[in-house]
Design a protein around this motif. Structure first.
Motif, PDB file in Angstrom:
ATOM      1  N   CYS A 173      18.565  33.375  23.160  1.00 60.35           N
ATOM      2  CA  CYS A 173      17.411  34.188  23.571  1.00 60.35           C
ATOM      3  C   CYS A 173      16.311  33.314  24.167  1.00 60.35           C
ATOM      4  O   CYS A 173      15.707  33.655  25.188  1.00 60.35           O
ATOM      5  CB  CYS A 173      16.873  34.977  22.378  1.00 60.35           C
TER       6      CYS A 173
ATOM      7  N   LEU B 242      21.666  41.225  27.197  1.00 61.27           N
ATOM      8  CA  LEU B 242      20.434  40.829  27.884  1.00 61.27           C
ATOM      9  C   LEU B 242      20.655  40.662  29.385  1.00 61.27           C
ATOM     10  O   LEU B 242      19.823  41.098  30.198  1.00 61.27           O
ATOM     11  CB  LEU B 242      19.901  39.530  27.284  1.00 61.27           C
TER      12      LEU B 242
ATOM     13  N   HIS C  28      14.855  41.895  24.756  1.00 60.08           N
ATOM     14  CA  HIS C  28      14.875  40.457  24.523  1.00 60.08           C
ATOM     15  C   HIS C  28      14.075  40.074  23.288  1.00 60.08           C
ATOM     16  O   HIS C  28      14.554  39.328  22.426  1.00 60.08           O
ATOM     17  CB  HIS C  28      14.321  39.722  25.749  1.00 60.08           C
TER      18      HIS C  28
ATOM     19  N   SER D 234      15.770  41.344  20.082  1.00 62.04           N
ATOM     20  CA  SER D 234      16.980  40.563  19.795  1.00 62.04           C
ATOM     21  C   SER D 234      16.601  39.218  19.183  1.00 62.04           C
ATOM     22  O   SER D 234      17.192  38.779  18.182  1.00 62.04           O
ATOM     23  CB  SER D 234      17.791  40.351  21.073  1.00 62.04           C
TER      24      SER D 234
ATOM     25  N   GLN E 297      14.864  33.313  28.198  1.00 60.09           N
ATOM     26  CA  GLN E 297      13.456  33.568  28.535  1.00 60.09           C
ATOM     27  C   GLN E 297      12.598  33.376  27.294  1.00 60.09           C
ATOM     28  O   GLN E 297      13.061  33.618  26.172  1.00 60.09           O
ATOM     29  CB  GLN E 297      13.289  34.999  29.053  1.00 60.09           C
TER      30      GLN E 297
ATOM     31  N   PRO F 156      10.205  34.610  24.594  1.00 64.46           N
ATOM     32  CA  PRO F 156       9.922  35.967  24.105  1.00 64.46           C
ATOM     33  C   PRO F 156       8.529  36.425  24.523  1.00 64.46           C
ATOM     34  O   PRO F 156       7.559  35.665  24.475  1.00 64.46           O
ATOM     35  CB  PRO F 156      10.030  35.824  22.584  1.00 64.46           C
TER      36      PRO F 156
ATOM     37  N   ASN G  60      12.094  42.906  28.499  1.00 59.23           N
ATOM     38  CA  ASN G  60      11.257  42.219  27.518  1.00 59.23           C
ATOM     39  C   ASN G  60      11.377  42.844  26.134  1.00 59.23           C
ATOM     40  O   ASN G  60      11.321  42.144  25.113  1.00 59.23           O
ATOM     41  CB  ASN G  60       9.793  42.239  27.968  1.00 59.23           C
TER      42      ASN G  60
ATOM     43  N   ARG H 130      18.761  43.062  32.164  1.00 54.99           N
ATOM     44  CA  ARG H 130      17.845  42.406  33.114  1.00 54.99           C
ATOM     45  C   ARG H 130      18.131  42.827  34.554  1.00 54.99           C
ATOM     46  O   ARG H 130      17.237  42.790  35.396  1.00 54.99           O
ATOM     47  CB  ARG H 130      17.951  40.885  32.977  1.00 54.99           C
TER      48      ARG H 130
END
Length: 265
Positions: free
Chosen positions: A69, A132, A88, A91, A73, A75, A85, A136
């Motif tokens: 994760c 993810l 993500h 997760s 990116q 968080p 977002n 995205r």
């Protein structure tokens, strides 16, 4: 362009990523459904071939998903018109919570083996990354805010329920009464009074939340395997109790409990 369905799950364009993710999700679900034995960790471990301490194994299982994760990116709580977002951050939070529980909440007395450790680690890490990457690439316009709110609620409630029942397990195992008995005791309190594995049901609720937030058929495929895996593990937990509980009161209480869903199953 993908296709929107009446159930609110988007069918994205079939690319190398979406096809691979969908197929992997199906394979994982089928593997969980037809596995010849329960994955040997926690109470199912401690066989002669199990030589890895469970705490170490569980860290290996969950830490890679946290790292994945972070690598994808940083968080972010910027959730306005940014579905990626949301998925993500939640997760990242889910697997960070699991790592913290391994370090500070769970009490382990068993071992497992490298095959079990690496297979579960791979499944969680791979499905997290694929979910993810798929989300995205989806257009923001396809997401339904109502399903998103329901999904966030499911994740929050599932995490709280899961964490609380893990705390109850810790309290039970640290109690002086249980330590004096030296035998395994049937957990009690909260939903443990109704089912044998409420922490599994809570984790399934969390993954249902991820599906509702991701809102696409590929994410459904890659996130479905925990439902099969944890359902079968709950069933095997009941069988394990039947052969390991020594107190008559515990064995009698077990007869009045379901596996996952109170009063139903």
């Amino acid at each position: 362009m993908g296709i929107s369905t009446f159930i609110g799950l988007y069918i994205p364009n079939w690319t190398g990523l979406t096809i691979s993710a969908f197929v992997i999700g199906i394979i994982l679900s089928l593997s969980a459904a037809f596995s010849p034995e329960t994955t040997p960790y926690s109470k199912f471990g401690n066989r002669k071939v199990d030589n890895i301490p469970s705490r170490k194994a569980m860290l290996v299982i969950y830490v890679p998903s946290v790292l994945a994760c972070i690598l994808i990116q940083r968080p972010s709580l910027n959730w306005v018109d940014n579905q990626f977002n949301i998925v993500h951050f939640l997760s990242f939070a889910h697997f960070t919570k699991r790592v913290l529980e391994v370090l500070f909440i769970h009490i382990y007395k068993s071992n497992t083996n490298s095959e079990a450790m690496l297979s579960v680690m791979s499944a969680y890490t791979l499905t997290t990354v694929l979910d993810l990457l798929v989300v995205r690439r989806l257009p923001q316009s396809i997401f339904c805010s109502k399903l998103t709110y329901y999904g966030i609620a499911c994740v929050m409630i599932g995490e709280l329920m899961n964490g609380y029942h893990h705390y109850l397990l810790r309290s039970m195992r640290l109690s002086k009464t249980n330590q004096m008995k030296g035998n395994y005791t049937l957990p009690n309190g909260a939903l443990f009074d109704f089912v044998v594995a409420p922490h599994y049901a809570a984790e399934q609720l969390t993954f249902l939340g991820f599906i509702l937030i991701s809102q696409n058929i590929v994410s459904l495929a890659v996130k479905f395997f925990p439902f099969i895996y944890l359902t079968l593990r709950a069933k095997e937990t009941r069988r394990w109790y039947l052969t390991h509980l020594t107190e008559k009161s515990d064995r009698a209480a077990l007869l009045n409990r379901k596996n996952l869903i109170p009063f139903i199953w």
